[in-house]
Design a protein around this motif. Sequence first.
Motif, PDB file in Angstrom:
ATOM      1  N   ASN A 147       0.815  -1.196   0.111  1.00  0.00           N
ATOM      2  CA  ASN A 147      -0.069   0.011   0.087  1.00  0.00           C
ATOM      3  C   ASN A 147       0.821   1.280  -0.050  1.00  0.00           C
ATOM      4  OD1 ASN A 147      -1.623   2.075   0.654  1.00  0.00           O
ATOM      5  ND2 ASN A 147      -3.151   0.959   1.856  1.00  0.00           N
ATOM      6  N   GLN A 148       1.076   1.840  -1.075  1.00  0.00           N
ATOM      7  CA  GLN A 148       1.965   3.161  -1.122  1.00  0.00           C
ATOM      8  C   GLN A 148       1.560   4.240  -0.510  1.00  0.00           C
ATOM      9  OE1 GLN A 148       4.960   2.830  -3.030  1.00  0.00           O
ATOM     10  NE2 GLN A 148       4.588   0.527  -2.920  1.00  0.00           N
ATOM     11  N   LYS A 149       0.381   4.617  -0.482  1.00  0.00           N
ATOM     12  CA  LYS A 149      -0.222   5.715   0.144  1.00  0.00           C
ATOM     13  C   LYS A 149      -0.011   5.344   1.623  1.00  0.00           C
ATOM     14  CE  LYS A 149      -4.033   8.524   1.174  1.00  0.00           C
ATOM     15  NZ  LYS A 149      -3.790   8.745   2.630  1.00  0.00           N
ATOM     16  N   GLY A 150      -0.328   4.286   2.259  1.00  0.00           N
ATOM     17  CA  GLY A 150      -0.142   3.911   3.578  1.00  0.00           C
ATOM     18  C   GLY A 150       1.297   4.024   4.061  1.00  0.00           C
ATOM     19  N   ILE A 151       2.146   3.739   3.043  1.00  0.00           N
ATOM     20  CA  ILE A 151       3.674   3.588   3.184  1.00  0.00           C
ATOM     21  C   ILE A 151       4.255   5.047   3.457  1.00  0.00           C
ATOM     22  CG2 ILE A 151       5.977   3.143   2.396  1.00  0.00           C
ATOM     23  CD1 ILE A 151       4.734   0.732   1.145  1.00  0.00           C
ATOM     24  N   ALA A 152       3.665   6.087   2.512  1.00  0.00           N
ATOM     25  CA  ALA A 152       4.015   7.622   2.590  1.00  0.00           C
ATOM     26  C   ALA A 152       3.358   8.103   3.698  1.00  0.00           C
ATOM     27  CB  ALA A 152       3.263   8.133   1.180  1.00  0.00           C
ATOM     28  N   ASP A 153       2.160   7.735   4.177  1.00  0.00           N
ATOM     29  CA  ASP A 153       1.637   8.325   5.398  1.00  0.00           C
ATOM     30  C   ASP A 153       2.586   8.162   6.725  1.00  0.00           C
ATOM     31  OD1 ASP A 153      -0.552   9.167   3.973  1.00  0.00           O
ATOM     32  OD2 ASP A 153      -1.919   7.586   4.512  1.00  0.00           O
ATOM     33  N   GLN A 176      11.529  13.097   2.956  1.00  0.00           N
ATOM     34  CA  GLN A 176      11.837  12.795   1.523  1.00  0.00           C
ATOM     35  C   GLN A 176      11.506  11.494   1.059  1.00  0.00           C
ATOM     36  OE1 GLN A 176      12.975  14.950  -0.446  1.00  0.00           O
ATOM     37  NE2 GLN A 176      14.092  16.542   1.102  1.00  0.00           N
ATOM     38  N   LEU A 177      11.424  10.411   1.709  1.00  0.00           N
ATOM     39  CA  LEU A 177      10.769   9.130   1.341  1.00  0.00           C
ATOM     40  C   LEU A 177       9.313   9.163   1.290  1.00  0.00           C
ATOM     41  CD1 LEU A 177      12.567   6.571   3.909  1.00  0.00           C
ATOM     42  CD2 LEU A 177      12.921   6.782   1.317  1.00  0.00           C
ATOM     43  N   ALA A 178       8.824   9.888   2.328  1.00  0.00           N
ATOM     44  CA  ALA A 178       7.349  10.062   2.104  1.00  0.00           C
ATOM     45  C   ALA A 178       6.982  11.030   0.757  1.00  0.00           C
ATOM     46  CB  ALA A 178       6.605  10.814   3.346  1.00  0.00           C
ATOM     47  N   LEU A 179       7.890  12.249   0.605  1.00  0.00           N
ATOM     48  CA  LEU A 179       7.607  13.117  -0.616  1.00  0.00           C
ATOM     49  C   LEU A 179       7.733  12.214  -1.975  1.00  0.00           C
ATOM     50  CD1 LEU A 179       7.198  15.777  -1.492  1.00  0.00           C
ATOM     51  CD2 LEU A 179       9.621  16.135  -1.786  1.00  0.00           C
ATOM     52  N   ALA A 180       8.398  11.074  -2.057  1.00  0.00           N
ATOM     53  CA  ALA A 180       8.888  10.369  -3.172  1.00  0.00           C
ATOM     54  C   ALA A 180       7.688   9.444  -3.325  1.00  0.00           C
ATOM     55  CB  ALA A 180      10.004   9.586  -2.932  1.00  0.00           C
ATOM     56  N   GLY A 181       7.048   8.787  -2.400  1.00  0.00           N
ATOM     57  CA  GLY A 181       5.916   7.978  -2.243  1.00  0.00           C
ATOM     58  C   GLY A 181       4.622   8.684  -2.411  1.00  0.00           C
ATOM     59  N   TYR A 182       4.261   9.949  -2.325  1.00  0.00           N
ATOM     60  CA  TYR A 182       3.271  10.816  -2.738  1.00  0.00           C
ATOM     61  C   TYR A 182       3.259  11.072  -4.105  1.00  0.00           C
ATOM     62  CZ  TYR A 182       1.412  11.241   2.121  1.00  0.00           C
ATOM     63  OH  TYR A 182       1.087  10.921   3.351  1.00  0.00           O
ATOM     64  N   HIS A 183       4.572  11.497  -4.477  1.00  0.00           N
ATOM     65  CA  HIS A 183       4.719  11.764  -5.856  1.00  0.00           C
ATOM     66  C   HIS A 183       4.425  10.643  -6.776  1.00  0.00           C
ATOM     67  CE1 HIS A 183       6.290  15.957  -6.403  1.00  0.00           C
ATOM     68  NE2 HIS A 183       7.208  15.692  -5.399  1.00  0.00           N
ATOM     69  N   LYS A 184       4.920   9.510  -6.572  1.00  0.00           N
ATOM     70  CA  LYS A 184       4.459   8.237  -7.168  1.00  0.00           C
ATOM     71  C   LYS A 184       3.205   7.946  -7.329  1.00  0.00           C
ATOM     72  CE  LYS A 184       5.935   3.309  -7.597  1.00  0.00           C
ATOM     73  NZ  LYS A 184       6.828   2.174  -6.555  1.00  0.00           N
ATOM     74  N   GLU A 185       2.529   8.535  -6.336  1.00  0.00           N
ATOM     75  CA  GLU A 185       1.001   8.133  -6.460  1.00  0.00           C
ATOM     76  C   GLU A 185       0.019   9.323  -6.695  1.00  0.00           C
ATOM     77  OE1 GLU A 185      -0.971   5.234  -5.000  1.00  0.00           O
ATOM     78  OE2 GLU A 185       0.798   4.680  -5.394  1.00  0.00           O
ATOM     79  N   LYS A 186       1.050  10.400  -7.138  1.00  0.00           N
ATOM     80  CA  LYS A 186       0.229  11.684  -7.673  1.00  0.00           C
ATOM     81  C   LYS A 186      -0.723  12.179  -6.702  1.00  0.00           C
ATOM     82  CE  LYS A 186       1.130  10.489 -12.301  1.00  0.00           C
ATOM     83  NZ  LYS A 186       0.323  10.356 -13.681  1.00  0.00           N
ATOM     84  N   ASN A 187      -0.208  12.181  -5.394  1.00  0.00           N
ATOM     85  CA  ASN A 187      -1.474  12.305  -4.342  1.00  0.00           C
ATOM     86  C   ASN A 187      -0.956  13.839  -3.748  1.00  0.00           C
ATOM     87  OD1 ASN A 187      -2.370  13.068  -1.718  1.00  0.00           O
ATOM     88  ND2 ASN A 187      -2.664  10.816  -1.133  1.00  0.00           N
ATOM     89  N   GLN A 188      -1.669  14.907  -4.624  1.00  0.00           N
ATOM     90  CA  GLN A 188      -1.181  16.225  -4.505  1.00  0.00           C
ATOM     91  C   GLN A 188      -1.327  16.664  -2.919  1.00  0.00           C
ATOM     92  OE1 GLN A 188       0.065  18.345  -6.953  1.00  0.00           O
ATOM     93  NE2 GLN A 188       0.809  19.655  -5.192  1.00  0.00           N
ATOM     94  N   ARG A 189      -2.376  16.434  -2.154  1.00  0.00           N
ATOM     95  CA  ARG A 189      -2.544  16.892  -0.817  1.00  0.00           C
ATOM     96  C   ARG A 189      -1.461  16.189   0.097  1.00  0.00           C
ATOM     97  NH1 ARG A 189      -8.100  17.756   2.482  1.00  0.00           N
ATOM     98  NH2 ARG A 189      -8.375  18.998   0.270  1.00  0.00           N
ATOM     99  N   GLY A 190      -1.031  14.862  -0.303  1.00  0.00           N
ATOM    100  CA  GLY A 190       0.183  14.336   0.517  1.00  0.00           C
ATOM    101  C   GLY A 190       1.293  15.321   0.201  1.00  0.00           C
ATOM    102  N   ILE A 191       1.565  15.568  -1.126  1.00  0.00           N
ATOM    103  CA  ILE A 191       2.739  16.461  -1.136  1.00  0.00           C
ATOM    104  C   ILE A 191       2.851  17.711  -0.592  1.00  0.00           C
ATOM    105  CG2 ILE A 191       3.875  17.300  -3.400  1.00  0.00           C
ATOM    106  CD1 ILE A 191       2.901  15.189  -5.041  1.00  0.00           C
ATOM    107  N   ALA A 192       1.600  18.397  -0.490  1.00  0.00           N
ATOM    108  CA  ALA A 192       1.689  19.694  -0.094  1.00  0.00           C
ATOM    109  C   ALA A 192       2.031  19.586   1.517  1.00  0.00           C
ATOM    110  CB  ALA A 192       0.344  20.343  -0.305  1.00  0.00           C
TER     111      ALA A 192
END
Length: 536
Positions: A147-153, A176-192
């Motif tokens: 679960n990529q989003k869960g990993i980024a969270d 930085q690991l979280a940022l890479a994960g959110y970019h991979k998922e294209k999760n704009q809110r997570g990136i912000a």
Amino acid sequence: MKQPTTLPFCKRIAMLLCLVLLSVFPTFAEEVLKPSSPPIDTLIQKAPNTAFLQIKKTLKEAIEKEDFLTAGLCYQQIAALFYFQAAYTQAINYYYKADKLFRQENALPQLAGNLNKIGETYYYARQYRIALEKFQEALKLYQQLGNQKGIADSHGLIGQTYEKTLDYTTAMKYQQLALAGYHKEKNQRGIAKIYENIGSIYEDKPHLDSALKYYTLAMAGNAIEKNLHGQIEIINNIGDVYRKTGRYPEALNYTRKAESMAKSMNDQYQLSSAYRDLSKTFDLMKRYDSAYHYSELGRDIFLKIFTEDNNKQLALLQTLFEIQQKDDAIAQFEQEKSADRILLIATILIIVLLLCLAASVISRQRLKIRNEQQLNEQNQRLFETQNDAIKDALELKSKELTSTTLHTIQSNQFLEELRSSIESLVKDDKRDQKKALQQLIQRINQNINQDQHWKDFSRMFEQIHQTFFDHLKTHCDNLTANDIRLVALIKMNLSSKDMAVLFGISQDSLRVARYRLRKKLNLPQGENLSTFIQTL
């Protein structure tokens, strides 16, 4: 369960009719069950007592049907309800109930999400070591599930925790690991959100130019997502950065923008934050009237929020009490039905066997025993209610202690600045003013760190942390009054600047006091003084 006293027969019949009528209405369990359902999420934060009634009904139905996954989700919602009331002990208790059921049902996605929620609760309770353990356990589960989003969270939460422990290098690594994960998922809110976290790390270090850069990126991301609440917080952060770099007009511009947005959205917490920032900026600009004005506005909103939170907590406690009464009444009704059947059979046996007298004696003895059991259980419930009331009173005292400390810090800061201004006048060549000004400085010095403030502080602190000083004395029993005050302020996680203001000394003098305290406590080289005091 406690057995109340016996109800009159007519009331028992009325209760039976009510229960029959209630049983014909269809359940709305499916509506309450959804963890992300907007109505329940809104009720949990805005009307906790109403939310609790709905969730408890769904929980009861789930347990009756042995739907333990649903029951786990209900426990999680009840935990969230206490979490938003800042009742972290109760929240953790219910999160662990959900944890037990999710493990029992092998519901790994729900278990991982619940572990992150447990970690967040420990995080806001300032128990960072336990929070970190829960976040890391959740991370392993999300990695196992892919679960990529869960990993980024989880990476983001771990990074935030390391930031609180001042391990900025590790904190940046996980962000930085979280940022890479959110970019991979294209999760704009997570990136912000991660941009904001990185900006916070740079602000703490402090690398203010880098902080401003990442706050600006976070601002842009939240604007794309139309996340207004996120924008207010970041705008306030940008204002802080400009203030710390001495660019006061830019700081005022951003903070006033945050103030305006908070008013339009009726966000009292962010409005209070904006007022505090405005007060700090005007203070640095030596516009003391404006600084005082916004300081008072911030204090008024703080008291308003405090009152509203208390009202919500009282409403929730009232609901819990009423539900307990209802459960007791139902249990009594069921018991009385069973007792009536036993009495009928006993009566028939008495008539047949002509043992009416013996049966009557036995029945009375049983009734006496039952009444004694009821009395014991009522006393137990009274004890538990009183214990809960004491805990609630301690929570209120904790907020009162924080408010008192903040007021003392503000008073001392103002007096320190006034003293500095007067000392500058004393150095002037106008000899006829010096004597009067020196007397005024002496009066100000006498008012800084008034004994009454410390007495009030000590009284409230001992009520909240009843065994703290007992544990402290086991390490060192020859501490001075100033040593004990310093330990208490460190226990409250005050900054070095605020502690120096409260003592009326420089930060260099404060460092000397901390060094002497370490020596008296015999702390080994490398052990952190603040961490040691927090564990007492």
